[in-house]
Each structure stands twice: as C-alpha cells, then as structure tokens.
Design a protein around this motif. Structure first.
Motif, PDB file in Angstrom:
ATOM      1  N   GLY A   1       0.818  -1.211   0.000  1.00 25.63           N
ATOM      2  CA  GLY A   1       0.000   0.000   0.000  1.00 25.63           C
ATOM      3  C   GLY A   1       0.851   1.259   0.000  1.00 25.63           C
ATOM      4  O   GLY A   1       0.550   2.230  -0.698  1.00 25.63           O
ATOM      5  N   LYS A   2       1.925   1.237   0.765  1.00 25.20           N
ATOM      6  CA  LYS A   2       2.844   2.371   0.793  1.00 25.20           C
ATOM      7  C   LYS A   2       3.531   2.531  -0.562  1.00 25.20           C
ATOM      8  O   LYS A   2       3.715   3.650  -1.040  1.00 25.20           O
TER       9      LYS A   2
ATOM     10  N   HIS B   1       1.050   4.155  -2.858  1.00 26.61           N
ATOM     11  CA  HIS B   1       0.940   5.574  -2.510  1.00 26.61           C
ATOM     12  C   HIS B   1       2.146   6.354  -3.021  1.00 26.61           C
ATOM     13  O   HIS B   1       1.996   7.441  -3.612  1.00 26.61           O
TER      14      HIS B   1
ATOM     15  N   ALA C   1      -5.337  10.942  -4.806  1.00 25.91           N
ATOM     16  CA  ALA C   1      -6.268   9.873  -4.445  1.00 25.91           C
ATOM     17  C   ALA C   1      -7.591  10.040  -5.183  1.00 25.91           C
ATOM     18  O   ALA C   1      -8.227   9.060  -5.576  1.00 25.91           O
TER      19      ALA C   1
ATOM     20  N   TYR D   1      -7.453   5.543   0.255  1.00 27.22           N
ATOM     21  CA  TYR D   1      -6.689   5.696   1.494  1.00 27.22           C
ATOM     22  C   TYR D   1      -6.585   4.370   2.241  1.00 27.22           C
ATOM     23  O   TYR D   1      -5.562   4.074   2.867  1.00 27.22           O
TER      24      TYR D   1
ATOM     25  N   TYR E   1      -3.816   2.434   0.598  1.00 25.53           N
ATOM     26  CA  TYR E   1      -2.505   2.940   1.021  1.00 25.53           C
ATOM     27  C   TYR E   1      -2.072   2.353   2.362  1.00 25.53           C
ATOM     28  O   TYR E   1      -0.878   2.213   2.620  1.00 25.53           O
TER      29      TYR E   1
END
Length: 89
Positions: free
Chosen positions: A20-21, A24, A34, A49, A52
């Motif tokens: 997820g990071k 992002h 987003a 979100y 992320y």
C-alpha cells in the motif's frame, strides 16, 4: 513451524513489503491524487486511502492498480525470487 531455533520458516525469511505504501509512493511520484485514482478505479476516495494502509493487496486489485497507474507492482515480489537463498548454518 520451525524444526529448531536456528531454522526460519520461508515466510520469516522474506523481507517485509508494504504494498500500500508502494502504491501511494507511485501515485505521488506520478503527481497524481487519491481523487484521480479513485475516479479511474471506480471507487470512493476513502477506499484509496484504505489501499494505502494495506500491507497486503489481493492480486486482482493489484493488477487493476498496475494497469491504471501503468506500473508493475508485482515486480516488488518477483524481484525477491531472483535473490539467492539465505545461507544455511
């Protein structure tokens, strides 16, 4: 399950990937938002979100993210398979 204290399971030997990071970071690298991604993915911005924050993502969702962002997120996993196995003690 370990056979003895010197042996690790295959999962324990793998480095941690917080996908997820990584997603992002790629969205930011491309200068996107987003809101932009949620529009392309057909979901609410809050879902992005949530993505992320996920350490793990379903392969179908990861494939959709890869297609929308034109970035191979699977490479972070497949590159681990190219590394030599850990030395045995």
């Amino acid at each position: 399950m370990r056979l003895n204290d010197n042996q690790k399971t295959a999962e324990e030997e793998l480095p941690e990937i917080h996908i997820g990071k990584i997603v992002h970071d790629e969205v930011r690298r491309q200068g996107l938002s987003a809101v932009w991604l949620s529009t392309r993915m057909g979901c609410d911005r809050r879902n992005i979100y949530d993505i992320y924050n996920r350490a793990f993502i379903d392969t179908r969702l990861l494939m959709r993210l890869s297609a929308v962002l034109r970035h191979d997120f699977f490479k972070y996993y497949s590159n681990l398979l190219k590394k030599p196995p850990c030395s045995k003690k």
